[in-house]
Design a protein around this motif. Structure first.
Motif, mmCIF file in Angstrom:
data_model
loop_
_atom_site.group_PDB
_atom_site.id
_atom_site.type_symbol
_atom_site.label_atom_id
_atom_site.label_comp_id
_atom_site.label_asym_id
_atom_site.label_seq_id
_atom_site.Cartn_x
_atom_site.Cartn_y
_atom_site.Cartn_z
ATOM 1 N N GLU A 348 0.840 -1.194 0.000
ATOM 2 C CA GLU A 348 0.000 0.000 0.000
ATOM 3 C C GLU A 348 0.875 1.244 0.000
ATOM 4 O OE1 GLU A 348 -3.528 0.089 2.485
ATOM 5 O OE2 GLU A 348 -3.085 -1.964 3.103
ATOM 6 N N THR A 349 0.397 2.261 -0.699
ATOM 7 C CA THR A 349 1.179 3.498 -0.765
ATOM 8 C C THR A 349 1.314 4.102 0.632
ATOM 9 O OG1 THR A 349 1.301 5.704 -1.765
ATOM 10 C CG2 THR A 349 -0.873 4.857 -1.303
ATOM 11 N N PRO A 350 2.511 4.614 0.983
ATOM 12 C CA PRO A 350 2.733 5.123 2.340
ATOM 13 C C PRO A 350 2.210 6.544 2.559
ATOM 14 C CG PRO A 350 4.745 5.314 1.055
ATOM 15 C CD PRO A 350 3.742 4.636 0.164
ATOM 16 N N LEU A 351 1.605 7.132 1.526
ATOM 17 C CA LEU A 351 1.173 8.529 1.626
ATOM 18 C C LEU A 351 -0.064 8.736 0.768
ATOM 19 C CD1 LEU A 351 2.241 11.186 2.965
ATOM 20 C CD2 LEU A 351 3.437 11.657 0.818
ATOM 21 N N LEU A 352 -1.117 9.306 1.361
ATOM 22 C CA LEU A 352 -2.299 9.689 0.599
ATOM 23 C C LEU A 352 -2.193 11.163 0.235
ATOM 24 C CD1 LEU A 352 -5.106 7.893 2.671
ATOM 25 C CD2 LEU A 352 -3.925 7.082 0.613
ATOM 26 N N PHE A 353 -2.858 11.555 -0.856
ATOM 27 C CA PHE A 353 -2.748 12.925 -1.369
ATOM 28 C C PHE A 353 -4.123 13.593 -1.408
ATOM 29 C CE2 PHE A 353 1.063 10.874 -2.723
ATOM 30 C CZ PHE A 353 2.019 11.861 -2.888
ATOM 31 N N PHE A 354 -4.194 14.812 -0.865
ATOM 32 C CA PHE A 354 -5.422 15.595 -0.851
ATOM 33 C C PHE A 354 -5.143 17.022 -1.311
ATOM 34 C CE2 PHE A 354 -6.257 12.299 2.249
ATOM 35 C CZ PHE A 354 -7.614 12.040 2.141
ATOM 36 N N VAL A 355 -6.165 17.647 -1.884
ATOM 37 C CA VAL A 355 -6.155 19.096 -2.052
ATOM 38 C C VAL A 355 -7.339 19.640 -1.268
ATOM 39 C CG1 VAL A 355 -4.966 19.141 -4.264
ATOM 40 C CG2 VAL A 355 -7.458 18.944 -4.229
ATOM 41 N N ALA A 356 -7.167 20.815 -0.670
ATOM 42 C CA ALA A 356 -8.212 21.402 0.165
ATOM 43 C C ALA A 356 -8.379 22.864 -0.193
ATOM 44 C CB ALA A 356 -7.848 21.253 1.644
ATOM 45 N N GLY A 357 -9.629 23.303 -0.313
ATOM 46 C CA GLY A 357 -9.919 24.698 -0.643
ATOM 47 C C GLY A 357 -10.304 25.488 0.595
ATOM 48 N N GLU A 358 -11.109 26.519 0.382
ATOM 49 C CA GLU A 358 -11.577 27.363 1.479
ATOM 50 C C GLU A 358 -13.002 26.933 1.832
ATOM 51 O OE1 GLU A 358 -9.900 29.729 3.059
ATOM 52 O OE2 GLU A 358 -8.093 29.533 1.857
ATOM 53 N N ASP A 359 -13.133 26.120 2.861
ATOM 54 C CA ASP A 359 -14.465 25.687 3.303
ATOM 55 C C ASP A 359 -14.385 25.298 4.771
ATOM 56 O OD1 ASP A 359 -13.284 23.138 3.389
ATOM 57 O OD2 ASP A 359 -14.011 22.624 1.390
ATOM 58 N N ASP A 360 -15.524 24.928 5.334
ATOM 59 C CA ASP A 360 -15.581 24.616 6.764
ATOM 60 C C ASP A 360 -14.694 23.423 7.123
ATOM 61 O OD1 ASP A 360 -17.347 26.682 7.097
ATOM 62 O OD2 ASP A 360 -19.146 25.412 7.133
ATOM 63 N N MET A 361 -14.653 22.420 6.222
ATOM 64 C CA MET A 361 -13.835 21.233 6.494
ATOM 65 C C MET A 361 -12.362 21.618 6.582
ATOM 66 S SD MET A 361 -13.971 17.915 6.903
ATOM 67 C CE MET A 361 -12.540 17.817 7.954
ATOM 68 N N SER A 362 -11.887 22.401 5.644
ATOM 69 C CA SER A 362 -10.491 22.830 5.641
ATOM 70 C C SER A 362 -10.180 23.707 6.846
ATOM 71 C CB SER A 362 -10.171 23.592 4.350
ATOM 72 O OG SER A 362 -10.336 22.755 3.231
ATOM 73 N N ASP A 363 -11.129 24.598 7.177
ATOM 74 C CA ASP A 363 -10.922 25.470 8.339
ATOM 75 C C ASP A 363 -10.799 24.646 9.626
ATOM 76 O OD1 ASP A 363 -11.046 27.663 6.701
ATOM 77 O OD2 ASP A 363 -13.143 28.164 7.191
ATOM 78 N N SER A 364 -11.648 23.631 9.745
ATOM 79 C CA SER A 364 -11.597 22.773 10.941
ATOM 80 C C SER A 364 -10.262 22.030 11.021
ATOM 81 C CB SER A 364 -12.746 21.761 10.915
ATOM 82 O OG SER A 364 -13.983 22.410 10.973
ATOM 83 N N LEU A 365 -9.797 21.557 9.872
ATOM 84 C CA LEU A 365 -8.529 20.826 9.852
ATOM 85 C C LEU A 365 -7.373 21.756 10.200
ATOM 86 C CD1 LEU A 365 -7.004 18.218 9.322
ATOM 87 C CD2 LEU A 365 -6.926 18.808 6.894
ATOM 88 N N ARG A 366 -7.378 22.956 9.658
ATOM 89 C CA ARG A 366 -6.325 23.931 9.994
ATOM 90 C C ARG A 366 -6.334 24.235 11.497
ATOM 91 N NH1 ARG A 366 -3.868 27.307 5.899
ATOM 92 N NH2 ARG A 366 -4.854 27.165 3.845
ATOM 93 N N ASP A 367 -7.547 24.422 12.044
ATOM 94 C CA ASP A 367 -7.650 24.740 13.474
ATOM 95 C C ASP A 367 -7.140 23.584 14.316
ATOM 96 O OD1 ASP A 367 -8.735 27.184 12.862
ATOM 97 O OD2 ASP A 367 -10.821 26.578 13.213
#
Length: 418
Positions: A348-367
């Motif tokens: 299995e790949t050792p790293l997953l890849f995501f892109v995140a924009g400006e939304d509540d989900m991204s804000d929660s993750l940043r916080d």
């Protein structure tokens, strides 16, 4: 073999007598290692440890393969005395208490999400032989099925399957079909929510002309609950009374929690273990059969994958649909290259890849991870290790991303705490 085990476990383990165990000499005779992930303060771990001790003692006394198996304890204890006291109950060695880095690498490599967990791995390659050793200890107490390697789906599922109209179908009817193996239970609210969505997905895929079937593997607590739940499902099920077959399917796919939906191709090979996420993200089933995508757009439905191992997340200034595409296109070749490399090694790949924009989900993750508000911002988040790696540069280029990934995989980056 010994060299590989040293790279996996380190040069020295310790035992209950505080003596060092040389991994190089240990590895010379082994073919299988059981990695026991647990914690002294966890009641189910304490209970399972007793069962594992009995299993281990019988195996070492009576099995013709007694010299080919060793168990190694990988602890998540934070207190050394608690760890030492727990180790006193074990006849096998453990990773040293202070080797937190090695422990965390093993948790990530084998994607351990709950404890107790027992993962059997090939001593020569580190590849997973059986992900759900807890069921091995329960179902094969004398170790007669050693080395518990994976069998073809068709062999494990073989036998009659039920329909909710009380008719039966033989498992051979699944040949040539995409198959969803659905581990679920009526007592589990997320399961019931997913089932409602999955019924519609099943209808859409079938009406589109795909040869597709789902097999329900129940984790219900009674046959009555199973019957009530299965009455809502238009697909097949393993009979509730066939506990041995249900357990073998749980072992085959290393099920650690429900709901879990495993998607198989027509040859019975795993397409994705993330069927739940795919169904919720793709209600119109346009991407069926949901082959893994190199880069995902972060959403509430797939955020659970952030906890399954290290994830590269590229945060960008994007609020509208479609604005994330340039970011995905930037990192996609790097993600594809990494996936292909590990697929060739059957890992299995050792790293997953995501892109995140400006939304509540991204804000929660940043916080939650205490990240700066900058955009673009290139990060690798390792939730289980509570560690983050941040590359804050003016311009994110493919070269910057690739260097960041390579340095992470080579363990050249210094983590910051989450």
């Amino acid at each position: 073999m010994s060299e590989f085990l040293v790279s996996l476990l380190g040069e020295r383990l310790v035992n209950s007598e505080k003596a060092e165990v040389d991994v190089q000499s240990l590895g010379a005779r082994l073919s299988l290692v059981g990695l026991f992930f647990g914690c002294s303060l966890n009641a189910p771990c304490k209970q399972f440890n007793g069962s594992l001790c009995e299993f281990y003692s019988r195996f070492k006394k009576a099995s013709e393969h007694k010299d080919k198996l060793e168990v190694v304890f990988v602890s998540s204890d934070q207190d050394q005395k608690h760890w030492q006291d727990f180790l006193q109950e074990m006849p096998w060695p453990a990773l040293p208490f202070k080797d937190r880095h090695k422990k965390m690498k093993l948790w990530n490599k084998y994607k351990v999400t709950s404890i107790p967990s027992l993962v059997f791995v090939d001593a020569a390659t580190g590849k997973v032989v059986c992900r759900n050793g807890l069921l091995v200890v329960r179902d094969d107490p004398k170790g007669l099925e050693f080395p518990w390697g994976p069998k073809p789906f068709a062999e494990v599922v073989a036998g009659p399957l039920l329909r909710n109209n009380r008719q039966t179908a033989d498992s051979s009817s699944l040949e040539g079909h995409y198959v969803g193996v659905y581990f679920s239970a009526h007592w589990c609210p997320p399961c019931r929510s997913l089932t409602r969505v999955l019924v519609e997905s099943y209808r859409i895929v079938k009406e589109s002309g795909h040869k597709f079937e789902i097999v329900f593997v129940s984790a219900d607590r009674s046959e009555e609950s199973f019957k009530q739940y299965f009455s809502e499902m238009p697909w097949l099920a393993v009979p509730y009374s066939d506990e041995a077959r249900r357990s073998r399917l749980n072992r085959l796919y290393g099920i650690q929690g429900i709901p879990t939906l495993i998607l198989l191709d027509a040859e019975g090979r795993v397409i994705t273990r993330q069927g739940r996420v795919e169904v919720l993200n793709d209600p119109e089933c346009r991407l069926f059969p949901w082959h893994p995508r190199p880069v995902l757009e972060l959403s509430e439905a797939n955020a659970v994958q952030l906890h399954e191992g290290p994830c590269l997340v590229l945060f960008v200034d994007a609020e509208e649909e479609g604005e994330l595409e340039p970011a995905k296109e930037l990192i996609q070749p790097i993600a594809e290259k990494l996936m292909a490399k590990y697929k060739a090694k059957e890992e299995e790949t050792p790293l997953l890849f995501f892109v995140a924009g400006e939304d509540d989900m991204s804000d929660s993750l940043r916080d939650y991870t205490n990240l700066p508000e900058a955009a673009p911002l290139l990060t690798i988040l390792d939730m289980s290790a509570r560690a983050k790696y941040v590359r804050d540069v003016e311009e994110i280029t493919p070269a910057v991303v690739e260097q960041f990934v390579n340095e992470f995989l080579a363990e050249k980056l210094k983590p910051e705490p989450i």
